[in-house]
Design an enzyme around this catalytic site. Sequence first.
Site, mmCIF file in Angstrom:
data_model
loop_
_atom_site.group_PDB
_atom_site.id
_atom_site.type_symbol
_atom_site.label_atom_id
_atom_site.label_comp_id
_atom_site.label_asym_id
_atom_site.label_seq_id
_atom_site.Cartn_x
_atom_site.Cartn_y
_atom_site.Cartn_z
ATOM 1 N NE ARG A 54 -3.799 -2.284 0.038
ATOM 2 C CZ ARG A 54 -3.534 -3.574 -0.230
ATOM 3 N NH1 ARG A 54 -2.335 -3.966 -0.563
ATOM 4 N NH2 ARG A 54 -4.500 -4.467 -0.169
ATOM 5 C CD GLU A 98 -2.673 0.953 -4.230
ATOM 6 O OE1 GLU A 98 -2.564 -0.284 -4.274
ATOM 7 O OE2 GLU A 98 -3.715 1.514 -3.852
ATOM 8 C CB SER A 135 16.435 15.041 3.435
ATOM 9 O OG SER A 135 17.456 14.147 3.809
#
Lengths: 147, 147, 147, 147, 147, 147, 147, 147, 147, 147
Positions: free
Chosen positions: D88, D91, D114
Site C-alpha cells: 500500500r 502504491e 530528504s
Amino acid sequence: MSRNDVTEKIMTAKVLNGISWASVAEKVGLSKEWTTAACLGQMTLTAEQAAIVGDIFGLDADERKWLQVVPYKGSLPTAVPTDPLIYRWYELVNVYGTTIKELIHEEFGDGIMSAIDFSMDMQRQNDPKGDRVRVVLSGKFLPYKTY
Amino acid sequence: MSRNDVTEKIMTAKVLNGISWASVAEKVGLSKEWTTAACLGQMTLTAEQAAIVGDIFGLDADERKWLQVVPYKGSLPTAVPTDPLIYRWYELVNVYGTTIKELIHEEFGDGIMSAIDFSMDMQRQNDPKGDRVRVVLSGKFLPYKTY
Amino acid sequence: MSRNDVTEKIMTAKVLNGISWASVAEKVGLSKEWTTAACLGQMTLTAEQAAIVGDIFGLDADERKWLQVVPYKGSLPTAVPTDPLIYRWYELVNVYGTTIKELIHEEFGDGIMSAIDFSMDMQRQNDPKGDRVRVVLSGKFLPYKTY
Amino acid sequence: MSRNDVTEKIMTAKVLNGISWASVAEKVGLSKEWTTAACLGQMTLTAEQAAIVGDIFGLDADERKWLQVVPYKGSLPTAVPTDPLIYRWYELVNVYGTTIKELIHEEFGDGIMSAIDFSMDMQRQNDPKGDRVRVVLSGKFLPYKTY
Amino acid sequence: MSRNDVTEKIMTAKVLNGISWASVAEKVGLSKEWTTAACLGQMTLTAEQAAIVGDIFGLDADERKWLQVVPYKGSLPTAVPTDPLIYRWYELVNVYGTTIKELIHEEFGDGIMSAIDFSMDMQRQNDPKGDRVRVVLSGKFLPYKTY
Amino acid sequence: MSRNDVTEKIMTAKVLNGISWASVAEKVGLSKEWTTAACLGQMTLTAEQAAIVGDIFGLDADERKWLQVVPYKGSLPTAVPTDPLIYRWYELVNVYGTTIKELIHEEFGDGIMSAIDFSMDMQRQNDPKGDRVRVVLSGKFLPYKTY
Amino acid sequence: MSRNDVTEKIMTAKVLNGISWASVAEKVGLSKEWTTAACLGQMTLTAEQAAIVGDIFGLDADERKWLQVVPYKGSLPTAVPTDPLIYRWYELVNVYGTTIKELIHEEFGDGIMSAIDFSMDMQRQNDPKGDRVRVVLSGKFLPYKTY
Amino acid sequence: MSRNDVTEKIMTAKVLNGISWASVAEKVGLSKEWTTAACLGQMTLTAEQAAIVGDIFGLDADERKWLQVVPYKGSLPTAVPTDPLIYRWYELVNVYGTTIKELIHEEFGDGIMSAIDFSMDMQRQNDPKGDRVRVVLSGKFLPYKTY
Amino acid sequence: MSRNDVTEKIMTAKVLNGISWASVAEKVGLSKEWTTAACLGQMTLTAEQAAIVGDIFGLDADERKWLQVVPYKGSLPTAVPTDPLIYRWYELVNVYGTTIKELIHEEFGDGIMSAIDFSMDMQRQNDPKGDRVRVVLSGKFLPYKTY
Amino acid sequence: MSRNDVTEKIMTAKVLNGISWASVAEKVGLSKEWTTAACLGQMTLTAEQAAIVGDIFGLDADERKWLQVVPYKGSLPTAVPTDPLIYRWYELVNVYGTTIKELIHEEFGDGIMSAIDFSMDMQRQNDPKGDRVRVVLSGKFLPYKTY
C-alpha cells in the site's frame, strides 16, 4: 489498422456518449463480463455480435471485421498491474496462490481450473456494513493426462 | 528460525501423515480457504488456533509462537507464476483485468474491491460435461474518499 | 482520445499560463493533494468538479467527460522511479518498509493501512536549520477478517 | 557472520520472548520508528545503544559490534513489495508520486525532501468510523545547487 | 508539448548549428556541467537563464517556459545503460560501490554523499601516456539523524 | 571455497577487531580506494600484498591464494542498488549520464573514459556549511579506432 | 530529428536501392565492419566520410551532420536479443563467458580485452562440410592499474 | 551432488594447486578453449577425458561420472554480466549486433552462425603499442530451410 | 519504412479481405507454417515468392523489396507471452524443458535440436472426445564439436 | 524435505548408477516423456508408480510419498532459458509464436491447444543428411466459451 485501434474507438465512444456495459451486454444477449471483455479486445465476436456492437459504438465496416478476428490477448500494460483495483486481484493470486493450488488439488487431484471453459459473474451484494462485490468464477477442471 | 521454517515443517508433516486441509479447517472452526492460507504462512493465528494447528502438525512451543506473528505475505516465488494451475489465475487477471475494472466501476464508482475484508469459497460443481471448480469471492467495496 | 491526452493538455496549460495547484484546489474546494492527483489523471471528478477544472485549463466538453471516468491509475513510468524527489519516497518504503509493517502490526494486529480511505497533507515546516517538508498521512486501518 | 544474522537473531528473540518494539525504544531512549529500523538492520547504533539492545535480545559481544557497523540498507526482498501492508505504501508512491513532486516543487522549487535528515512518527488515530493510522513524515528540503 | 520536446529541439539545434556546451555555459554564467544537464532536461532554469538558452537555440516563448519547470529527472532509457561511455560509470558504481560505501562511512559515519548539494567538474588531464579525463565530484555529507 | 568466502572472512575480522581500511592501505602501500576494493573481492593482489592482507585479517595459506586469483567482479546484489549511499552514485549516473557523455565527447571526441586505467581518491573537504565528500576520478581517455 | 531517423533512412535507401555494405565500405575506405556499424548508428563519421555516405544513401546536409555526432550506442531492442543470429553470439558470451575470462587472465593477468581499441573481421571460410563464418576479433589488452 | 559441486571443486583445486588451463588442455589433447569450458561445467567429457581431468583435480569416481553428463549450460549469474571483462563481450554483441547480422546475411543469406558446430581460439598478439588479445571464432553457417 | 510496416499492411489486408493463410501457402507453393511465418515478418522471401505475396495482399514494389530482406526475428511483445494460446507453448517449454533436454541427450548425446534446419506441421486430429491439434516438429540434431 | 530434494536424489542416483529414462518408463508402463517429467518433479505419481520409481532410484518411504504430491511446476531457473538446447524451443515459441496462433485459430477458431490434455512423443528420425529429432505434440483444442 489493428484491433487496438478499434478498442480505443469503442472506449472513446463509450465515454463521450455515456454508454454502459450492461446495456451493451443486453443488446448482444450475453453476460456483461464476456461482452465487456470482447469490447476491450480480449474476445472474438461473430458477425452478428459485431454488427450489434458496431451499431452501438458507431464502427464502420472495416472496424467490424477486426472485432471478428481472434485478438492477441492480455489487457494490462505491465506484468504487475499498477492500478489499485486490478492490483488487488493480483494480490489475491499472490497471497492465496498456493492456497488455491492446495485446495483444488485436494478436491480434484492434479490438473487445472480452466481459464477458457470459464465464466465469471459479478454482482453487488448488499450489506449493512458496506456493500460488497461478489464474484462467482466457474471453470471446468481439467485433469493432467498420463500417456 | 522464521515463519518459512514453520511452513515447511507443516507441509512436510502434511505429506508424510496424509493430513487434509479440510480436516484442519474443521478442527480450527474456520473456512478451509482461510485455514490453508494461514498454514501456508499467509495469515495470523490466535493462540488457540495455533495450539490446534500445532497439535495437528506436531509443532513445538516456539513454532506455535511464530504462527501468531503477522507474516511477510506473498506465497509465490516469481512475479509471474510458473505453475500452470496458479498461472491460469494470473491469466484471468491479465485477460479480464480491464473488464473487472470497468464493471466494478460501472456499478460502484471509483474505488476497489477489498482483498482484506474478503472471503473466498471453493466448491466442486458437478457437471455432466466435466465437473467444474466454482469459486465465490466476496470483497467489501471501498470507495476512494475525497478530502 | 484518452485520459492521458487530457492530463497532458492540463500540464501544458498549467506551464504556459502559470497556474498553481493551490489555486485550482481552492476553486474545486478540496485539498491541494487530492485535486492535483485528479488533474494528473489519478482520481475521478464529478461533473461539477470537471466543469471547474475545465474552465481553469480550457478543456472542451469531451475532455471534461474524460475527467469523470475512473482512470487506469499509476503515475510513474518505471517500477523503480528515476526522479530523485520521487525516488526518496521509494527509498523510504524500501528502507523503512519492514519497520512500518512491524509498528502498525504491533499497534493494530494483522491488516493494512488503507490507501483508498486515505488522506495526505503537505506543509512547509519552518526551521532555522533549513525548512522542512511535513507530510501527514492518514489511512483507515483495515483488519484481515477470518471467515 | 553478518548483520543479517544479527537481525534474524533479534527477530527470533522478539517472537519467542514477546518483546515489543515500543519497550525497546523506551529503553534506548529514541523513537520507536528509528529504534525498530535499527533493530531490523537499517540504522547504525552507538556502543551504548548496542549494549541496551544486546541486553534485551541476548546478543553476545561480537553481535553487538555488528550493530555498530553501517549496514547495507534496503529491507525488502523484491523491488515491488508483495506484502499487502508494505505494498500500500508503494502504491501511494506510484499513484501519488507525481502529485508529491508537483506540490513540493510548487512550494519549495527544485530539490528533494530528504530521506536522511528525516523523521517519522506513527500513531493510532481514534475514529468512530474505524481507527486510523496517522503518520507524520518530516524531511528537510534540500534545494538543487547551481554551480 | 513537454520538456522532452524542448530537449530534442535543443539537441537538433546544437547539431545543425554546431553549438558547443562550453559556449552555452559561458553565456549562462555557470559551469558547463550544470548548464549541459539543464539543457538536456535535468535541471530547472530561471527566467533569465531560459532567455539566454532560448536565444542560443532559437526557442519560442512557450518553450522557454518549459525550461523553467522542474523536470521529471532521469536521462537514460534503460536501468543498465547500453552506451559504452555511460556504462563505464555504471561499472564504477558496480565494482567500486561497496568500496565507496566503506570509505565514506569510515571517514564520516552513517549517512550519504548528497547528489543534490553537489557539483561536478570535468577537465582534460594532459598525460604523455595518453590524456586522461579528470572529474572532481563534491557532495555535502548528510548524516543520518536519530530521533 | 571461493573468493566470496574470503571476503566475508575479511569483513568479519574487520568488524570484530576494529580494523580500518586506511591502516590496511598504509601497510599494503597503495591507495585506500584500491586496497579496499581488493579486500572486498574486486581486485587481484600479488603474493606480497596477499601476505600483508592475510596477516592483518588472519587468513590461512589457502585463503591467501584466493586473493591472488582474478575475481568475478561486481559488488552489488541488485542492478539498481537499494543502499542509499550507493544509490546516490547510481542517481548521478542516471541524472548526469547524458551530460557526462556530451562533455567528454565535446573535449575528446568519440571514445570512453577508462574504468580500468583508472584511479579514485576520496577526501573530506572541510566546509563551514557542512563538510563535503570530495572525490577525484581519473581515467585514461580511450578513443574509438577506425579500421 | 535524431540519429535514429538517419539510420532508418539509410536502411530504407539500402533496401530500396539494393546497396551492399561491402560497396559502401570500399568507397569509405575502411573495413566493412566499422563502416556498417557507423551506418547503423554506432560509430562517428568524419565530415569526409559523412559526405561519401550521404551521397550513397541520398542524405541531405542536416542528416550528414547527424552522422558526425557521437551516437548513443547500443543497437539491440532488448537486453537478451530475440533474433536467432544475434542470440547465438549472446549464447557464446553466456556459455563461454567464464572460459574467456579464465583464459585471458591466465595469459595476461587482471584486466580486460578492449571493446574500443578493437577490430573485427568477418570472412567466408570455404569448407566441404558446409561453409563457415570466420571472425577475427582483436582487442588491446588493458591491465588494471594499481594506485 | 550436482555438476556445480564438481565445478566448484575443480576451481578450488586449480587455485590451491596452481594448475593452468593450458596444462590441462595439453593432457586432455584438445584446445584450451574447449577444455576450460568443459572444466567449468559447460561441455560433456568422455570417460577417458573425465579420467584425465579427474586425476589432475583429484576427483573421485562419482565426480568423474558427473563430468560425463550433459550439463545445464549457461555460465553467468545475471543476464547482463557485471564482470568488466565479460561485459566487454556483451557490449560487442550489443553495439555490433546489428552489424554482425547485416554482414553475415549479406554474405550468406538468411540463417545463423552456429554456436554448436563452433570453435574458438585465443592468442596473445604482440604489438609495440600494447599486446592484444586475438580471438578467432569459426562457426558453420546454417541456412534457414524452406519447407 | 520497415518490415514491420509491411507486416501490418499484410495483416490489415488479410482481415479486411478475408484471406486465409492456407490459400496464401498454396499459391506460394510451400507449407502453411513457413508461409505464415514469412508473411508475419519472420522469414525471407525470394523475389518470386514476394511477387506472389505482393499480389495477394496488394503490396507495392518497395514493400515487396522489404519482404526479401532478412528480418530482425522475434514475433512476441514480451519475454513471457500474455496471449493464452501462445502462453501454453511457453508453458510446455517451462514444464517439459528439462524433460526435452534429458531425452534428446539420452538418444543423441550433447548437442541441440536445430531451430533453423527445422520444419513444423500442424493438423487437426479428429477425436470423438474433442478434436486435437497435432503438431509435428522436425529439427536436425546438431552435436557439439570438440576441437 | 521437499519435492526438490527428491528430484535431486533421483538425478544423483541416475548419474551414479547409469539409469536410462527409457528403462524407467518401461517399468512404469507409460511414455518416456511423461515418466521423465514425473521424475523431474513436474507430474504426480500414483502409489504404484511411486513404488516402482522408488525401487529404481532407491527412495525411502517418505520420499515416495512426496512423489504422490502435486508439485509446484516449472522446471527452469530463469524466464528465458540459458541452456542452448532448451533455448531453441523458447526460440521456436518466440519466432513462430504468432504463426502458431494464426494457424490454430484459422483451423479451430478462438481457443487454445491444451497443455494439460496433452501428449508428446520424441523419436530419432534417420536422415542421410544427419539424423533429426522428430517430436509429435498432441493437445486437445479447447474453444473459448461465451456465457
